[in-house]
Scaffold this active site. Structure first.
Site, PDB file in Angstrom:
ATOM      1  N   GLU A   1       0.794  -1.227   0.000  1.00 23.67           N
ATOM      2  CA  GLU A   1       0.000   0.000   0.000  1.00 23.67           C
ATOM      3  C   GLU A   1       0.832   1.286   0.000  1.00 23.67           C
ATOM      4  O   GLU A   1       0.283   2.367  -0.213  1.00 23.67           O
ATOM      5  CB  GLU A   1      -1.014  -0.001   1.150  1.00 23.67           C
ATOM      6  CG  GLU A   1      -0.439   0.004   2.558  1.00 23.67           C
ATOM      7  CD  GLU A   1      -0.250  -1.408   3.106  1.00 23.67           C
ATOM      8  OE1 GLU A   1      -0.137  -2.348   2.307  1.00 23.67           O
ATOM      9  OE2 GLU A   1      -0.208  -1.538   4.350  1.00 23.67           O
ATOM     10  N   ASN A   2       2.135   1.187   0.221  1.00 24.48           N
ATOM     11  CA  ASN A   2       2.935   2.410   0.057  1.00 24.48           C
ATOM     12  C   ASN A   2       2.996   2.838  -1.412  1.00 24.48           C
ATOM     13  O   ASN A   2       3.270   3.993  -1.707  1.00 24.48           O
ATOM     14  CB  ASN A   2       4.343   2.235   0.643  1.00 24.48           C
ATOM     15  CG  ASN A   2       5.049   0.979   0.172  1.00 24.48           C
ATOM     16  OD1 ASN A   2       4.452  -0.078   0.033  1.00 24.48           O
ATOM     17  ND2 ASN A   2       6.335   1.101  -0.094  1.00 24.48           N
TER      18      ASN A   2
END
Lengths: 219, 233
Positions: A46-47
């Site tokens: 999710e980064n």
């Protein structure tokens, strides 16, 4: 009874060809090691990455290429990178097929608590609240009971919540359970050598269990 | 072409003052504006509010500013890697607002897109929702979250040009593009600075209009927080 790798192996069987999957930290990360051969799965971090590959070979680490656990990783052919707002855009708009994450507690109506213990240092929720609020399918990987021997499958969570009415399936060292839409844990499979009574004793929330519940196959 | 180049970090942060609100790009120690953080430490501005996904580690990143007690408030999603942070938090010296990571990113995005607020399901039914307006759309509840306001956004890119156009590299992109769009003043430090015209317009991630000051940074450490490798066999 399963060890952590056993839990990961069992969860990996839930992953289907063509899935985009987000794996949380801990046992969920191990799931990547057991994705069935012959199917195409894309891991999201999710980064800001789709197409996460294995750890780099020693000496090939790239400080600019990390996963959401801040570990050095690699990319696979067909991968893409993007900013963090776009990353949560694809989570919110349900482009990610499956989210697998750990938990401290799950309640019989599908609430999850996994980010805060009052009185202890709070590190933060990271992306967990966004993931559980939006994912179309969430599997929790966790131990059935905590270190004090208390059930983590409860009538109601006692810890601050991460999300409400969102968990659909739980895999523990003892069992696979579905969270029913009307509330309650439905026993689906037993870990090898674990009896229904043993699972019943380890589950404090409402458990629906057939005495003939099958044993799981993980290999 | 409008020239955005300044001599370095010291000039770039010259008008950051006590009490300002800063956005700082990066995820963990990946893609953080190392040169500007060092300059802020040197200038020793105080009472800062810092919007950043993480708070660095004890001896690097925002952790360096925490050591000097320059930060009054952190707005972050995860802050678990920093013992000095924990000490200041528990002693009440530091105010911390923890918000979901996607909400953090999207509140930056909203500011950059000129939108006052967003609606997100993250945090509905949790303590994050306390005091916030809840709206129901198509049968699902959403929290109203406001766009951030920041005096300065400080970002790190891989390449930039004299017009302020930016290109990021790999996952060091993270929060940098949305923060770059969100600052009243945006400062960009880059590893490689080239003349306007040398970057392919098709490859630019952040258009120069969002960037007020740009400089080529020096001596990047690019520390790795969790070095994980496999062995060849």
């Amino acid at each position: 009874m399963l060890d952590k790798n056993g839990i990961a192996k069992r969860i990996a069987k839930e992953i289907k060809d063509g899935y985009y999957v987000n794996l949380g930290i801990g046992i969920p990360t191990l799931v990547a090691n057991y994705i069935p051969e012959g199917i195409n799965v894309v891991l999201q971090s999710e980064n800001g990455l789709l197409g996460m590959g294995p750890f780099p070979f020693e000496g090939e680490e790239d400080a600019d290429l990390i996963n959401a656990g801040k570990q050095t990783i690699t990319t696979l052919p067909g991968s893409s990178v993007f900013d963090s707002a776009l990353s949560f855009g694809m989570i919110r708009s349900q482009k990610i097929d499956l989210t697998i994450l750990g938990a401290m507690e799950v309640s019989e109506n599908g609430d999850i608590a996994n980010w805060k213990i009052p009185g202890k240092m709070v590190k933060g929720m990271g992306g967990a609240m966004d993931l559980v609020a939006s994912a179309k399918n969430i599997i929790v990987a966790m131990q059935h009971v905590n270190k004090a021997g208390e059930s983590k499958l409860l009538p109601k969570c006692t810890l601050p919540l991460t999300g409400v009415h969102c968990i659909k399936k739980i895999v523990t060292e003892l069992a696979v359970l579905d969270v029913l839409p009307e509330g309650g844990f439905q026993l689906i499979e037993r870990a090898p050598g674990v009896s229904v009574d043993y699972i019943r004793n380890a589950t404090s929330g409402r458990l629906l269990a057939d005495d003939n519940t099958p044993e799981m196959h993980i290999d | 072409m409008i020239n955005k180049v300044v001599s370095g970090a010291i000039e770039a942060i010259r008008d950051i003052e006590d009490g300002d609100t800063l956005m700082l790009g990066g995820f963990g120690l990946c893609g953080i504006p190392e040169n500007c953080i060092a300059a802020l430490v040197k200038k020793n501005v105080k009472n800062l509010t810092c919007i950043s996904n993480n708070a660095g580690v004890d001896d690097f990143g925002i952790g360096l500013m925490l050591q000097q007690r320059q930060v009054k408030k952190m707005i972050s999603s995860y802050v678990g890697e920093n013992a000095e942070f924990e000490r200041q938090l528990l002693s009440g010296e530091l105010d911390v607002e923890l918000i979901p990571q996607g909400t953090l990113a999207t509140r930056c995005m909203a500011a950059g897109y000129g939108m006052p607020a967003i609606f997100t399901p993250a945090g509905v039914g949790t303590e994050v929702a306390e005091g916030k307006e809840v709206r129901n759309f198509n049968g699902k509840d959403y929290l109203m979250e406001y766009a951030f306001e920041a005096d300065f956004a400080i970002v790190k890119a891989w390449k930039g040009d004299t017009a302020g156009n930016l290109i990021y590299r790999s996952t060091s992109r993270n929060f940098n593009p949305v923060m770059a769009m969100a600052g009243k003043v945006t400062i960009a430090e880059v590893e490689i600075l080239v003349e306007a015209g040398e970057l392919d317009p098709d490859q630019i991630h952040t258009p120069g209009v969002f960037v007020h000051r740009i400089f080529q940074g020096a001596d990047y450490e690019k520390r790795i927080e969790q070095r994980t490798v496999r062995t060849k066999n």
